[in-house]
Motif scaffolding. Structure first.
Motif, PDB file in Angstrom:
ATOM      1  N   VAL A   3      27.519  62.768  65.083  1.00 61.99           N
ATOM      2  CA  VAL A   3      28.510  61.514  65.491  1.00 61.99           C
ATOM      3  C   VAL A   3      28.776  60.343  64.473  1.00 61.99           C
ATOM      4  N   GLU A   4      29.991  60.125  64.131  1.00 59.94           N
ATOM      5  CA  GLU A   4      30.043  58.704  63.443  1.00 59.94           C
ATOM      6  C   GLU A   4      31.864  58.137  63.904  1.00 59.94           C
ATOM      7  N   PHE A   5      30.688  56.802  63.276  1.00 63.05           N
ATOM      8  CA  PHE A   5      32.389  55.945  63.588  1.00 63.05           C
ATOM      9  C   PHE A   5      33.238  55.985  62.253  1.00 63.05           C
ATOM     10  N   ASN A   6      34.344  56.344  62.586  1.00 63.54           N
ATOM     11  CA  ASN A   6      35.830  56.448  61.961  1.00 63.54           C
ATOM     12  C   ASN A   6      36.350  55.235  61.653  1.00 63.54           C
ATOM     13  N   HIS A   7      37.392  54.630  62.703  1.00 61.61           N
ATOM     14  CA  HIS A   7      38.154  53.555  62.031  1.00 61.61           C
ATOM     15  C   HIS A   7      38.150  53.010  63.884  1.00 61.61           C
ATOM     16  N   THR A   8      38.281  51.936  63.133  1.00 61.10           N
ATOM     17  CA  THR A   8      38.957  50.652  64.505  1.00 61.10           C
ATOM     18  C   THR A   8      39.866  49.998  64.557  1.00 61.10           C
ATOM     19  N   ILE A   9      40.735  49.585  65.216  1.00 59.41           N
ATOM     20  CA  ILE A   9      41.794  49.057  65.495  1.00 59.41           C
ATOM     21  C   ILE A   9      41.400  47.546  64.552  1.00 59.41           C
ATOM     22  N   VAL A  10      42.008  46.484  63.819  1.00 59.04           N
ATOM     23  CA  VAL A  10      42.008  44.805  64.225  1.00 59.04           C
ATOM     24  C   VAL A  10      43.199  44.151  64.656  1.00 59.04           C
ATOM     25  N   LEU A  11      43.049  43.280  65.906  1.00 54.88           N
ATOM     26  CA  LEU A  11      44.344  42.841  66.268  1.00 54.88           C
ATOM     27  C   LEU A  11      44.409  41.709  65.439  1.00 54.88           C
ATOM     28  N   SER A  12      45.417  41.189  64.678  1.00 52.18           N
ATOM     29  CA  SER A  12      46.363  40.012  64.231  1.00 52.18           C
ATOM     30  C   SER A  12      46.907  39.397  64.376  1.00 52.18           C
ATOM     31  N   ARG A  13      47.379  38.173  63.995  1.00 50.06           N
ATOM     32  CA  ARG A  13      48.951  37.521  63.965  1.00 50.06           C
ATOM     33  C   ARG A  13      49.626  38.040  62.557  1.00 50.06           C
ATOM     34  N   ASP A  14      48.839  38.347  61.591  1.00 51.93           N
ATOM     35  CA  ASP A  14      49.686  39.323  60.584  1.00 51.93           C
ATOM     36  C   ASP A  14      48.245  39.375  59.745  1.00 51.93           C
ATOM     37  N   ARG A  15      48.880  41.162  59.529  1.00 50.25           N
ATOM     38  CA  ARG A  15      48.298  42.350  59.007  1.00 50.25           C
ATOM     39  C   ARG A  15      47.241  41.443  57.747  1.00 50.25           C
ATOM     40  N   GLU A  16      48.664  41.487  57.077  1.00 49.98           N
ATOM     41  CA  GLU A  16      48.638  41.369  55.372  1.00 49.98           C
ATOM     42  C   GLU A  16      47.534  40.378  55.465  1.00 49.98           C
ATOM     43  N   LYS A  17      48.085  39.322  55.739  1.00 51.23           N
ATOM     44  CA  LYS A  17      46.549  38.001  55.871  1.00 51.23           C
ATOM     45  C   LYS A  17      45.379  38.727  55.851  1.00 51.23           C
ATOM     46  N   SER A  18      45.043  38.531  56.671  1.00 45.32           N
ATOM     47  CA  SER A  18      43.380  39.492  57.753  1.00 45.32           C
ATOM     48  C   SER A  18      42.690  40.275  56.808  1.00 45.32           C
ATOM     49  N   ALA A  19      43.833  41.342  56.419  1.00 43.68           N
ATOM     50  CA  ALA A  19      42.887  42.517  55.848  1.00 43.68           C
ATOM     51  C   ALA A  19      42.525  41.961  54.482  1.00 43.68           C
ATOM     52  N   ARG A  20      43.693  41.479  53.815  1.00 44.59           N
ATOM     53  CA  ARG A  20      43.679  40.884  52.416  1.00 44.59           C
ATOM     54  C   ARG A  20      42.589  39.963  52.799  1.00 44.59           C
ATOM     55  N   PHE A  21      42.247  39.032  53.440  1.00 41.38           N
ATOM     56  CA  PHE A  21      40.936  37.903  53.443  1.00 41.38           C
ATOM     57  C   PHE A  21      39.602  38.818  53.734  1.00 41.38           C
ATOM     58  N   LEU A  22      39.375  39.708  54.099  1.00 40.12           N
ATOM     59  CA  LEU A  22      38.488  40.815  54.847  1.00 40.12           C
ATOM     60  C   LEU A  22      38.313  41.616  53.197  1.00 40.12           C
ATOM     61  N   ALA A  23      39.143  41.607  52.259  1.00 35.66           N
ATOM     62  CA  ALA A  23      38.841  42.701  51.752  1.00 35.66           C
ATOM     63  C   ALA A  23      38.246  41.757  50.395  1.00 35.66           C
ATOM     64  N   GLU A  24      39.202  40.235  50.171  1.00 35.70           N
ATOM     65  CA  GLU A  24      38.448  39.240  49.321  1.00 35.70           C
ATOM     66  C   GLU A  24      37.143  38.857  49.517  1.00 35.70           C
ATOM     67  N   ILE A  25      36.556  39.322  50.537  1.00 36.43           N
ATOM     68  CA  ILE A  25      35.278  37.927  51.134  1.00 36.43           C
ATOM     69  C   ILE A  25      34.241  39.491  50.364  1.00 36.43           C
ATOM     70  N   LEU A  26      34.504  40.534  50.792  1.00 29.67           N
ATOM     71  CA  LEU A  26      33.508  41.689  50.737  1.00 29.67           C
ATOM     72  C   LEU A  26      34.098  42.563  49.717  1.00 29.67           C
ATOM     73  N   GLY A  27      34.725  42.595  48.682  1.00 29.97           N
ATOM     74  CA  GLY A  27      34.850  42.993  47.175  1.00 29.97           C
ATOM     75  C   GLY A  27      35.478  44.358  47.452  1.00 29.97           C
ATOM     76  N   LEU A  28      36.257  44.729  48.624  1.00 31.53           N
ATOM     77  CA  LEU A  28      36.787  45.936  48.452  1.00 31.53           C
ATOM     78  C   LEU A  28      38.359  45.958  48.754  1.00 31.53           C
ATOM     79  N   GLU A  29      39.206  47.143  48.564  1.00 29.11           N
ATOM     80  CA  GLU A  29      40.537  47.088  48.418  1.00 29.11           C
ATOM     81  C   GLU A  29      40.953  47.400  49.192  1.00 29.11           C
TER      82      GLU A  29
END
Length: 142
Positions: A3-29
């Motif tokens: 069993v492996e964890f594959n994905h989860t949904i992260v609720l936000s008011r602005d998916r672009e802003k929240s996704a970019r925030f996380l990616a920028e802090i963690l050095g992801l894309e």
């Protein structure tokens, strides 16, 4: 099959802003949109699928295990962006990191109000560490 964890949904008011925030802090894309979702994939293949909704969003907690070097880089980004950090999830140690299990950890909020945590060692890996319960000031942190 294991069993492996594959994905989860992260609720936000602005998916672009929240996704970019996380990616920028963690050095992801941020990946290409997949329908209503905007994915950010971690090194072990787990995808956080950001979704914009127009409703009250309950706080969720997401913890990320990183290397010491990645921790330094993420912490520097948090400090440079003046994002408030704390050594604990309750906010009793603002501007600090923790040293649980001989590693380092820090908590902060994302734009949707979710509690994010970065750690360099999984909890419980060194319960006898003399650093358990120790916090350290982070110069320039808010």
């Amino acid at each position: 099959m294991s069993v492996e964890f594959n994905h989860t949904i992260v609720l936000s008011r602005d998916r672009e802003k929240s996704a970019r925030f996380l990616a920028e802090i963690l050095g992801l894309e941020v990946g290409a949109p997949a329908g209503v979702f905007l994915p950010v994939t971690t090194a072990n293949g787990v995808t956080l699928d950001f979704l914009t909704i127009d409703a009250d969003i309950p706080m969720q907690h997401y913890a990320f295990l990183v290397s010491e070097e990645e921790f330094d880089e993420a912490l520097a980004r948090l400090v440079a962006a003046r994002i408030p950090i704390q050594a604990d999830p309750h906010g009793n140690h603002p501007g600090k990191i923790n040293r649980h299990d001989g590693g380092r950890g820090v908590y902060f909020l994302d734009p949707a109000g979710h509690g994010l945590e970065i750690i360099t060692r999984p909890y419980g890996t060194d319960p006898s560490s003399p650093l358990n319960g120790v916090t350290e000031d982070v110069p320039g942190a808010v």
